[in-house]
Design an enzyme around this catalytic site. Structure first.
Site, mmCIF file in Angstrom:
data_model
loop_
_atom_site.group_PDB
_atom_site.id
_atom_site.type_symbol
_atom_site.label_atom_id
_atom_site.label_comp_id
_atom_site.label_asym_id
_atom_site.label_seq_id
_atom_site.Cartn_x
_atom_site.Cartn_y
_atom_site.Cartn_z
ATOM 1 N N SER A 157 -12.981 -19.496 27.114
ATOM 2 C CA SER A 157 -13.380 -20.028 26.715
ATOM 3 C C SER A 157 -12.683 -21.253 28.049
ATOM 4 O O SER A 157 -12.221 -21.742 28.738
ATOM 5 C CB SER A 157 -11.670 -20.572 25.571
ATOM 6 N N TYR A 170 -3.638 -21.612 23.123
ATOM 7 C CA TYR A 170 -4.950 -20.675 23.480
ATOM 8 C C TYR A 170 -5.087 -20.829 24.527
ATOM 9 O O TYR A 170 -6.050 -20.183 25.221
ATOM 10 C CB TYR A 170 -5.824 -21.173 22.054
ATOM 11 N N LYS A 174 -6.658 -18.184 26.554
ATOM 12 C CA LYS A 174 -7.488 -17.993 27.534
ATOM 13 C C LYS A 174 -7.677 -18.218 29.170
ATOM 14 O O LYS A 174 -8.924 -17.195 30.035
ATOM 15 C CB LYS A 174 -8.845 -18.874 27.303
HETATM 16 P P1 NAI Z 1 -13.695 -15.563 14.514
HETATM 17 O O1 NAI Z 1 -12.462 -15.235 13.923
HETATM 18 O O2 NAI Z 1 -15.182 -15.557 13.842
HETATM 19 O O3 NAI Z 1 -13.513 -13.970 15.081
HETATM 20 C C1 NAI Z 1 -12.776 -13.618 15.157
HETATM 21 C C2 NAI Z 1 -12.282 -12.121 14.673
HETATM 22 O O4 NAI Z 1 -11.055 -11.557 15.213
HETATM 23 C C3 NAI Z 1 -12.174 -12.253 13.456
HETATM 24 O O5 NAI Z 1 -13.029 -11.777 12.833
HETATM 25 C C4 NAI Z 1 -10.642 -11.825 13.068
HETATM 26 O O6 NAI Z 1 -10.313 -11.051 11.980
HETATM 27 C C5 NAI Z 1 -10.260 -11.140 14.430
HETATM 28 N N1 NAI Z 1 -9.075 -11.045 14.602
HETATM 29 C C6 NAI Z 1 -8.247 -11.351 14.493
HETATM 30 N N2 NAI Z 1 -7.245 -10.770 15.573
HETATM 31 C C7 NAI Z 1 -7.196 -9.493 15.486
HETATM 32 C C8 NAI Z 1 -6.724 -8.662 16.123
HETATM 33 N N3 NAI Z 1 -5.093 -8.866 16.558
HETATM 34 N N4 NAI Z 1 -6.780 -7.318 15.931
HETATM 35 C C9 NAI Z 1 -8.391 -6.852 15.699
HETATM 36 N N5 NAI Z 1 -8.971 -7.978 15.721
HETATM 37 C C10 NAI Z 1 -8.792 -9.179 15.304
HETATM 38 O O7 NAI Z 1 -13.697 -16.512 15.366
HETATM 39 P P2 NAI Z 1 -15.428 -16.252 16.782
HETATM 40 O O8 NAI Z 1 -15.250 -17.614 17.343
HETATM 41 O O9 NAI Z 1 -16.290 -15.650 16.271
HETATM 42 O O10 NAI Z 1 -14.601 -15.764 18.112
HETATM 43 C C11 NAI Z 1 -14.798 -14.663 18.671
HETATM 44 C C12 NAI Z 1 -13.734 -14.910 20.239
HETATM 45 O O11 NAI Z 1 -14.394 -15.482 21.059
HETATM 46 C C13 NAI Z 1 -12.071 -15.158 20.313
HETATM 47 O O12 NAI Z 1 -11.866 -14.570 20.913
HETATM 48 C C14 NAI Z 1 -12.374 -16.688 20.131
HETATM 49 O O13 NAI Z 1 -11.384 -16.595 20.594
HETATM 50 C C15 NAI Z 1 -13.498 -16.322 21.643
HETATM 51 N N6 NAI Z 1 -14.206 -17.835 21.766
HETATM 52 C C16 NAI Z 1 -15.264 -18.867 20.532
HETATM 53 C C17 NAI Z 1 -15.304 -20.014 20.397
HETATM 54 C C18 NAI Z 1 -16.324 -20.882 19.204
HETATM 55 O O14 NAI Z 1 -17.252 -22.020 19.641
HETATM 56 N N7 NAI Z 1 -16.276 -19.774 18.387
HETATM 57 C C19 NAI Z 1 -15.568 -21.025 21.873
HETATM 58 C C20 NAI Z 1 -14.442 -19.797 23.146
HETATM 59 C C21 NAI Z 1 -14.228 -18.563 22.451
#
Ligand code: NAI
Length: 289
Positions: A157, A170, A174
């Site tokens: 990130s 975080y 990252k």
């Molecule tokens: P989100 O919250 O929609 O998706 C994350 C998913 O990971 C959720 O469905 C959650 O249930 C699952 N999860 C959490 N802990 C878990 C575990 N221990 N084992 C298995 N699954 C687990 O968030 P998003 O935005 O889709 O994030 C996806 C990735 O992208 C993350 O790593 C986030 O840090 C990264 N990211 C997102 C950004 C954004 O702008 N949305 C920016 C930079 C990075």
């Protein structure tokens, strides 16, 4: 026409929603056999629900694809082992791993407690380490005489690469994923396993309440998925250890740079702290700046 991942077995962690779901759906459309992993907890990582991963599996199957669910947490060694086993049990092998699962527990640095720090680092950084290691061992084991190959796509990130207020936990996780990506790329090169990272920005439940996302409609998880597909497919070639960033229609890259610096003559002894201050501009100057 054959897809970019035709017959490949792909695991996407945290694929029950947001970016992971969009990646899993695109991979399935490109012919991959999917393991849709998600614990189905809240944004902060509390609770769990099998329905979250199951719904995406159902979506893929309805569209004619093949998928199984994994409800294991990526944050434990047992969970990572069960995740790889789910892929092998269902499809006999693994080819692509997208480490995408994540949680958020924001708090300003001076107020952040140990549990907030550990919880976030466990899912993002330790989870990426555990799943990548279990995946790489399986890729190597199934490689046999033909040599091995596999593709790992991590998720870092801008917060970790540049820093962000309220995200000490975080950002540390990252940035750690960046270092892990670089090192795994070096160590796994001999097994022909590429290891790259995505730095996405998209409107999901993780970011939807940020001021910068209000009224934004063109920064979706679907904008991110093609970048994961590129890094997870043979189009990526032998590129490894790279960070591909995506924000809406913008596709760009990050890298850590080293300045040429300044040498001191051996005869002149060690640098003194005062000399570092006096020469700061020359020491820290980057080409082109
Ligand atoms: P989100 O919250 O929609 O998706 C994350 C998913 O990971 C959720 O469905 C959650 O249930 C699952 N999860 C959490 N802990 C878990 C575990 N221990 N084992 C298995 N699954 C687990 O968030 P998003 O935005 O889709 O994030 C996806 C990735 O992208 C993350 O790593 C986030 O840090 C990264 N990211 C997102 C950004 C954004 O702008 N949305 C920016 C930079 C990075």
């Amino acid at each position: 026409m054959s897809g970019l991942l035709e017959g490949k077995v792909a695991i996407v962690t945290g694929a029950g929603g947001g970016i992971g779901r969009a990646e899993a759906l695109l991979f399935a459309r490109e012919g991959a056999l999917l393991v849709v992993n998600d614990v189905g907890g809240t944004r902060g990582g509390d609770g769990q629900s099998q329905a979250v991963a199951d719904a995406v599996v159902e979506e893929i199957r309805k569209a004619g694809g093949k998928a199984v669910a994994s409800h294991d947490s990526v944050a434990t060694a047992d969970g990572a082992a069960a995740l790889i086993k789910a892929a092998v049990d269902a499809f006999g092998r693994v080819d692509v791993l997208v480490n995408n699962a994540g949680i958020l527990r924001d708090k300003s640095f001076l107020k952040m407690d140990e549990a907030m720090f550990d919880g976030v680092v466990d899912v993002h950084l330790k989870g990426t380490f555990l799943c990548s290691q279990a995946f790489a061992k399986q890729v190597i084991a199934q490689g046999g005489a033909s040599g091995t190959s596999g593709r790992i796509v991590n998720t870092t990130s801008v917060s970790g690469l540049l820093g962000n207020f309220g995200q000490a936990n975080y950002a540390a996780a990252k940035a750690g994923i960046y270092g892990l990506t670089r090192t795994c790329a070096i160590e796994l090169q001999k097994h022909r396993i590429t290891v790259n990272a995505l730095a996405p920005i998209a409107k999901t439940r993780m970011t939807e309440d940020l001021p910068m996302m209000q009224g934004v409609a063109n920064m979706t998880p679907e904008h991110i998925a093609p970048a994961a597909l590129f890094l997870g497919s043979d189009l990526c070639g032998d590129r490894s250890g790279l960070v591909l960033a995506v924000a809406g229609s913008r596709m760009y890259a990050y890298r850590v740079m080293e300045s040429p610096g300044r040498f001191k003559d051996a005869d002149d002894g060690l640098w003194t702290a005062q000399e570092i201050q006096d020469n700061w501009d020359a020491i820290a100057k980057f080409p082109g700046t």
